[in-house]
Design a protein around this motif. Structure first.
Motif, mmCIF file in Angstrom:
data_model
loop_
_atom_site.group_PDB
_atom_site.id
_atom_site.type_symbol
_atom_site.label_atom_id
_atom_site.label_comp_id
_atom_site.label_asym_id
_atom_site.label_seq_id
_atom_site.Cartn_x
_atom_site.Cartn_y
_atom_site.Cartn_z
ATOM 1 N N LEU A 1 5.981 2.017 -2.048
ATOM 2 C CA LEU A 1 5.215 2.200 -3.278
ATOM 3 C C LEU A 1 3.989 3.071 -3.020
ATOM 4 C CD1 LEU A 1 4.525 1.631 -6.210
ATOM 5 C CD2 LEU A 1 3.493 -0.541 -5.479
ATOM 6 N N ALA A 2 3.325 2.850 -1.893
ATOM 7 C CA ALA A 2 2.155 3.659 -1.558
ATOM 8 C C ALA A 2 2.537 5.126 -1.382
ATOM 9 C CB ALA A 2 1.491 3.129 -0.286
ATOM 10 N N PHE A 3 3.651 5.379 -0.686
ATOM 11 C CA PHE A 3 4.063 6.757 -0.447
ATOM 12 C C PHE A 3 4.581 7.427 -1.713
ATOM 13 C CE2 PHE A 3 3.853 5.870 4.100
ATOM 14 C CZ PHE A 3 3.391 7.092 4.575
ATOM 15 N N ILE B 1 -1.542 -1.482 6.053
ATOM 16 C CA ILE B 1 -1.148 -1.394 4.644
ATOM 17 C C ILE B 1 -2.355 -1.243 3.718
ATOM 18 C CG2 ILE B 1 -0.096 -2.675 2.743
ATOM 19 C CD1 ILE B 1 1.999 -3.671 4.691
ATOM 20 N N PRO B 2 -3.423 -2.026 3.869
ATOM 21 C CA PRO B 2 -4.606 -1.779 3.022
ATOM 22 C C PRO B 2 -5.167 -0.368 3.187
ATOM 23 C CG PRO B 2 -4.755 -3.942 4.025
ATOM 24 C CD PRO B 2 -3.588 -3.261 4.671
ATOM 25 N N LEU B 3 -5.204 0.138 4.412
ATOM 26 C CA LEU B 3 -5.696 1.504 4.634
ATOM 27 C C LEU B 3 -4.789 2.515 3.936
ATOM 28 C CD1 LEU B 3 -6.745 1.394 8.408
ATOM 29 C CD2 LEU B 3 -8.237 1.406 6.390
ATOM 30 N N HIS C 1 -1.191 13.776 3.690
ATOM 31 C CA HIS C 1 0.159 13.486 4.196
ATOM 32 C C HIS C 1 0.103 13.051 5.663
ATOM 33 C CE1 HIS C 1 4.653 14.814 3.818
ATOM 34 N NE2 HIS C 1 4.512 13.578 4.240
ATOM 35 N N ILE C 2 -0.666 13.769 6.458
ATOM 36 C CA ILE C 2 -0.784 13.437 7.884
ATOM 37 C C ILE C 2 -1.472 12.080 8.070
ATOM 38 C CG2 ILE C 2 -1.931 14.082 10.035
ATOM 39 C CD1 ILE C 2 -1.437 16.984 9.307
ATOM 40 N N ILE C 3 -2.549 11.851 7.323
ATOM 41 C CA ILE C 3 -3.276 10.583 7.442
ATOM 42 C C ILE C 3 -2.377 9.410 7.060
ATOM 43 C CG2 ILE C 3 -5.165 9.217 6.486
ATOM 44 C CD1 ILE C 3 -6.733 11.852 6.195
ATOM 45 N N ALA C 4 -1.663 9.557 5.946
ATOM 46 C CA ALA C 4 -0.786 8.469 5.489
ATOM 47 C C ALA C 4 0.322 8.206 6.497
ATOM 48 C CB ALA C 4 -0.186 8.820 4.126
ATOM 49 N N VAL D 1 -5.694 5.295 0.855
ATOM 50 C CA VAL D 1 -5.303 6.706 0.786
ATOM 51 C C VAL D 1 -4.569 6.989 -0.519
ATOM 52 C CG1 VAL D 1 -3.888 8.507 1.862
ATOM 53 C CG2 VAL D 1 -5.199 6.930 3.295
ATOM 54 N N ALA D 2 -3.653 6.091 -0.907
ATOM 55 C CA ALA D 2 -2.881 6.291 -2.138
ATOM 56 C C ALA D 2 -3.791 6.294 -3.361
ATOM 57 C CB ALA D 2 -1.821 5.200 -2.272
ATOM 58 N N LEU D 3 -4.705 5.346 -3.447
ATOM 59 C CA LEU D 3 -5.608 5.273 -4.598
ATOM 60 C C LEU D 3 -6.578 6.446 -4.599
ATOM 61 C CD1 LEU D 3 -6.343 1.430 -4.673
ATOM 62 C CD2 LEU D 3 -4.847 2.741 -6.193
#
Length: 251
Positions: free
Chosen positions: A165-167, A217-219, A197-200, A223-225
């Motif tokens: 979901l995050a990605f 997962i929180p991190l 993209h690299i960070i995620a 990034v997603a938000l």
């Protein structure tokens, strides 16, 4: 687990995408074609990448650096493909604008261009979810579940759906940012997308550590938000600028 659990995992990973499809993409046939084409293209790219890395897997070391190389090469390949996709889209846009001029119809509006980018980004996100999550969920429909030692707090299938979901969020709105950056020649937007993209991708390596999912997962969702917020701010700015530019013409 049960059928209900398996369906729940699928909806967790792709529920927001389904809502976006029903409320926006499905209203225009052209956007549906863009979504399907994008999903197929990104799925093929992931299959090509997996075929390349299959020769080096499994990685028989506890070190992290081979996984870093895997992620970096994958990101570079996909960002290169994003640029190719943009160039193809730009040619298509020029053709549509030329056709509109011939039939005395208005050219594509800014909102049309952003919706096309959104559909392309959603295709990228759906392809990622199908490849990395849905392809693993078949056992989740059975009578049992599965845990991994590194993150024993939740079923593996649930963790996979949450990460997907995050990605999906990151890929969907990164495409809008990237296309705007290419169109405007905005270096910040062009560079921030590969950086995100690299960070995620790198944050997923945190899950390799014991109980790493509690932190990783929180991190990843930060990034997603942040991607979503940056995209929203950029879209608002572009729409405001366009409105200001058109106002004198309407007076």
């Amino acid at each position: 687990m049960t059928l209900a659990a398996g369906i729940g995992y699928v909806l967790l990973a792709l529920g927001p995408s389904l809502a976006l499809f029903v409320t926006l993409i499905s209203t225009k046939t052209f956007l549906i074609l863009v979504l399907l084409s994008s999903t197929l293209l990104w799925l093929i790219s992931l299959i090509v990448l997996s075929g390349f890395w299959k020769a080096f897997l499994p990685i028989k070391t506890s070190a992290w650096w081979p996984y870093v190389i895997l992620i970096l090469t994958s990101v570079v390949f996909q960002e290169g493909l994003r640029l190719v996709l943009w160039r193809g889209y730009k040619k298509m846009e020029d053709m549509l604008d030329a056709f509109a001029d011939r039939v005395a119809k208005p050219r594509l509006y800014l909102t049309d261009k952003m919706q096309i980018a959104l559909a392309g980004g959603l295709g990228h996100g759906v392809a990622h979810a199908v490849f990395f999550c849905l392809s693993l969920l078949t056992p989740s429909f059975g009578p049992a579940t599965f845990y991994v030692d590194k993150c024993s707090y939740a079923p593996f299938f649930l963790i996979s759906a949450i990460i997907s979901l995050a990605f999906v969020t990151i890929h969907t709105f990164s495409m809008v940012i990237a296309f705007n950056g290419y169109a405007q020649g905005n270096k910040t937007d062009q560079l921030i997308v590969p950086a995100i993209h690299i960070i995620a991708g790198t944050l997923t390596l945190v899950n390799l550590a014991s109980s790493g999912c509690i932190v990783g997962i929180p991190l990843l969702y930060i990034v997603a938000l942040s991607t979503l917020a940056y995209c929203g701010k950029m879209v608002w700015r572009r729409l405001t600028e366009t409105q200001i530019r058109l106002t004198p013409q309407n007076q």
